[in-house]
Structures are given as C-alpha cells and as structure tokens.
Design a protein around this motif. Structure first.
Motif, PDB file in Angstrom:
ATOM      1  N   VAL A   1       0.858  -1.191   0.000  1.00 55.78           N
ATOM      2  CA  VAL A   1       0.000   0.000   0.000  1.00 55.78           C
ATOM      3  C   VAL A   1       0.891   1.236   0.000  1.00 55.78           C
ATOM      4  CG1 VAL A   1      -1.802   1.267   1.211  1.00 55.78           C
ATOM      5  CG2 VAL A   1      -1.803  -1.234   1.247  1.00 55.78           C
ATOM      6  N   TYR A   2       0.719   2.124  -0.989  1.00 52.37           N
ATOM      7  CA  TYR A   2       1.535   3.315  -1.119  1.00 52.37           C
ATOM      8  C   TYR A   2       0.761   4.550  -0.656  1.00 52.37           C
ATOM      9  CZ  TYR A   2       4.458   0.348  -4.079  1.00 52.37           C
ATOM     10  OH  TYR A   2       5.259  -0.665  -4.562  1.00 52.37           O
ATOM     11  N   ASN A   3       1.477   5.461   0.020  1.00 47.32           N
ATOM     12  CA  ASN A   3       0.921   6.768   0.409  1.00 47.32           C
ATOM     13  C   ASN A   3      -0.346   6.652   1.266  1.00 47.32           C
ATOM     14  OD1 ASN A   3       2.934   8.184  -1.092  1.00 47.32           O
ATOM     15  ND2 ASN A   3       1.747   7.815  -2.965  1.00 47.32           N
ATOM     16  N   ARG A   4      -0.417   5.608   2.074  1.00 43.05           N
ATOM     17  CA  ARG A   4      -1.618   5.382   2.879  1.00 43.05           C
ATOM     18  C   ARG A   4      -1.860   6.512   3.875  1.00 43.05           C
ATOM     19  NH1 ARG A   4      -2.830   2.985   7.848  1.00 43.05           N
ATOM     20  NH2 ARG A   4      -4.821   1.838   7.920  1.00 43.05           N
ATOM     21  N   GLU A   5      -0.820   6.870   4.619  1.00 40.76           N
ATOM     22  CA  GLU A   5      -0.969   7.894   5.648  1.00 40.76           C
ATOM     23  C   GLU A   5      -1.340   9.242   5.038  1.00 40.76           C
ATOM     24  OE1 GLU A   5      -0.934   7.007   8.787  1.00 40.76           O
ATOM     25  OE2 GLU A   5      -0.509   4.959   8.117  1.00 40.76           O
ATOM     26  N   ARG A   6      -0.698   9.574   3.954  1.00 41.32           N
ATOM     27  CA  ARG A   6      -0.982  10.855   3.290  1.00 41.32           C
ATOM     28  C   ARG A   6      -2.418  10.897   2.795  1.00 41.32           C
ATOM     29  NH1 ARG A   6       1.863  12.917  -2.321  1.00 41.32           N
ATOM     30  NH2 ARG A   6       0.699  14.881  -2.525  1.00 41.32           N
ATOM     31  N   PHE A   7      -2.856   9.801   2.215  1.00 39.41           N
ATOM     32  CA  PHE A   7      -4.225   9.739   1.707  1.00 39.41           C
ATOM     33  C   PHE A   7      -5.244   9.930   2.828  1.00 39.41           C
ATOM     34  CE2 PHE A   7      -8.019   7.082   1.113  1.00 39.41           C
ATOM     35  CZ  PHE A   7      -8.574   7.681  -0.007  1.00 39.41           C
TER      36      PHE A   7
END
Length: 235
Positions: free
Chosen positions: A3-9
């Motif tokens: 999973v990429y960029n989860r926190e940012r999303f």
C-alpha cells in the motif's frame, strides 16, 4: 500487496471532511438492546427445538444423533439419496467424531469419499463439483434462522458447501446460540483474545433459495438442492 501513500491519503481525506484524523473509534453505549432478549435464558434443548421448527420453514431435514451413531446417520442420508461420491471437510474433528474410520469403511463398501486436503489444491474443487454430497462441521449455529456458520480454512474449503447437490452440516449441540447477535460476539471475542479467525466466514441457511422472480420460491438455483442438518449431542 503493498500500500503506497496510505498515511498521506488518510490525512487528506480527514482534511476534506474538516476534522482531525481519527485512529480509533469508541463503541456506542445503547440504552436498549432488544436483540439480547430474543430467546434470552433458553438452554440448549430449547434452542434445538427452535432449530427443528425453523428447519421445516427453510426446507431442511434435521436429524439428531450421538457421536457414536454419527457414522450410521451419515450412511442413512447417503443411502436415502443414492449418493456415492462425497467430499468432506477435514481437520481434527474427523478424529474427534470417529469419521476417519467411518470413511475408511465406506470406501471399502464402494463409496468414494474425498477429505479436503490443501496439498491437493484445485483437485479439491474438481472433486466437489462431481460430489453428490458435501459434509461440513458447523462452528456456530443460529437457532432462530436455522443458519450454520462455517469458518472456512485449510480443512474446510468453501466449495464443499457450494458445489455438491446435497449439503450436510454436522452440528455439535454445544454450538447452538439464539441468533446472529451471539455469533458475532463469539467471533469478536476470539479476535480480542488473539485467536485467529478465518478470513472467510460463511453463514448458510438451508439449501439454495431464490424468490427474486415474481416472489416465487425456487430451491436450488445457485447451490445445493437439498440440505440436511445432523445435530450431534456432545453435551
């Protein structure tokens, strides 16, 4: 899966909602819980009677037996429906109920009994497609609706309850609970204790049914045509 960029999303999503990002949720405290009153205080015998009543409504045959007589009861079901090919869930419960010996004897008598084996992969599904009956063990049984709960795992593939013409559920009497409320609680409590719960939990209520077309009930549209519950007195 990565999973990429989860926190940012998630941060951006919370911002769009105009609030801080939440990392936990509190369970609401309801003032009334009517779901708890259904069959409240009922013992296993009373729940069994309710299950029997419900089975008449859902077109399911309900038998009661003992662990010692389970093998003969299964043979009766197969002989009554002229079933020769059987696929069965495996695992520790085969030994606990003496079914390994029963299956061995039945193979000698000309029956083909396949026990689900994760090592055989797709062959299990192919065998289930050709089987006349699929045998499973209920993990939690809902008396109110006549529903068996299956924790599908490496011993209990979903195809066993979906593909054969006849669905047979072995139900330990101790698994009987009033309704979905208690089943969900059992699953939740196991998760809290760190006990692994299957990623696939199946709730099956009798044979396949559909009344989508002009409210006419059709049995066996997209699954087993017949269903038999065998309650084993394990208490």
């Amino acid at each position: 899966m990565t999973v990429y960029n989860r926190e940012r999303f998630l941060d951006q999503l919370a911002g769009q909602l105009g609030r801080d990002r939440r990392t936990s949720a509190e369970r609401p405290a309801y003032s009334v819980q009517p779901q708890e009153r259904v069959f409240q205080g009922a013992d296993q015998d009373q729940l069994l009677e309710k299950l029997k009543e419900q089975c008449k409504i859902i077109h399911t045959n309900c038998l009661v037996t003992t662990a010692d007589e389970l093998g003969e009861t299964l043979r009766h079901v197969w002989d009554e429906d002229h079933i020769q090919n059987i696929v069965s869930a495996g695992g520790p419960r085969l030994e606990a109920y003496g079914l390994s010996d029963v299956y061995g004897t039945m193979r000698q008598d000309g029956y083909h009994v396949h026990v689900w084996d994760e090592q055989e992969g797709r062959k299990n599904v192919t065998t289930a497609e050709k089987a006349g009956a699929g045998i499973v063990f209920s993990d939690v049984t809902l008396a109110e609706s006549g529903t068996v709960t299956l924790f599908n795992d490496r011993w209990n593939g979903r195809s066993i309850s979906l593909l054969p013409e006849t669905f047979v559920a072995v139900i330990p009497k101790s698994t009987l609970v009033p309704r979905m409320t208690q089943a969900a609680r059992i699953i939740h409590e196991q998760e809290k204790k760190g006990v692994p719960v299957s990623s696939c939990v199946s709730f099956i209520t009798g044979p396949s049914n559909s009344a989508d077309i002009e409210m006419n009930l059709i049995v066996g549209v997209h699954g087993p045509v017949k269903a038999t519950y065998i309650v084993v007195d394990d208490m």
